[in-house]
Enzyme design. Structure first.
Site: not given
Ligand code: APR
Length: 170
Positions: A123, A32-34, A24
């Site tokens: 996500g 999530g992936v972050d 973000n």
């Molecule tokens: N490896 C690969 N993909 C992953 C993993 C992982 N370990 N964990 C989650 N994902 C996938 C989710 O299933 C989704 O398909 O990554 C994709 C992106 O989802 P999010 O992580 O929710 O990211 P995004 O939709 O871009 O939202 C970003 O979420 O985590 C917070 O800090 C981040 O505020 C920001 C927001």
């Protein structure tokens, strides 16, 4: 088209030069992936993120990308990019394409030969899978990036199928 592969898996295991984080704008971690990337990389990653200059708390505006070291991850770099919150912006496709393009360009600028992407914005940020897959694969197919080996780490079969369908129709 660069060598583009799709895998179902956890991006923190990717053995590439650069792992892309769906961050973000504050770039200080999240869920999530972050969250997964910061957990796997360890506290050094957050320390590096804090060093990235912030303007009004924003280190990485939506559509842009920033590069840091990778802490304990099996990569040289983490490229943090911020995709659009799908229902909050008027041009989500342009901003998503920009996030991919700026990440790819940072990889090239730092002599990377391989890069791993998650499904940015698919996500919490609510981007529809089919539309996101189309933008991601079209952006990565540009001739500018043909020297990069690109792998998408998709976290579940549903997301993988959306990418696979889009790749098959390219
Ligand atoms: N490896 C690969 N993909 C992953 C993993 C992982 N370990 N964990 C989650 N994902 C996938 C989710 O299933 C989704 O398909 O990554 C994709 C992106 O989802 P999010 O992580 O929710 O990211 P995004 O939709 O871009 O939202 C970003 O979420 O985590 C917070 O800090 C981040 O505020 C920001 C927001």
């Amino acid at each position: 088209m660069a060598d583009t592969r799709l895998v179902v898996g956890d991006i923190t295991t990717a053995e590439v030069d650069a792992i892309v984080n769906a961050a973000n704008e504050r770039m200080l971690g999240g869920g999530g992936v972050d969250g997964a990337i910061h957990r796997a990389a360890g506290p050094d990653l957050l320390a590096e993120c804090r060093k990235v200059p912030a303007v009004n708390g924003i280190r990485c505006p939506t559509g842009e990308a920033r590069i840091t070291g990778a802490g304990n991850l099996p990569a040289r770099y983490v490229i943090h990019t911020v995709g659009p919150v799908y229902h909050q912006v008027s041009h989500p496709a342009a901003l998503l394409a920009s996030a991919y393009r700026n990440s790819l360009q940072l990889a090239l600028d730092n002599a990377c030969r391989s890069i791993a992407f998650p499904a940015i914005s698919c996500g919490v940020f609510g981007y529809p899978l089919e539309a996101a897959a189309k933008v991601a694969l079209e952006t990565c197919a540009a001739r500018d990036y043909e020297s990069l080996n690109i792998v998408f780490y998709l976290f579940d079969e549903t997301t993988y199928s959306a990418w696979h369908r889009s790749l098959s129709t390219r």
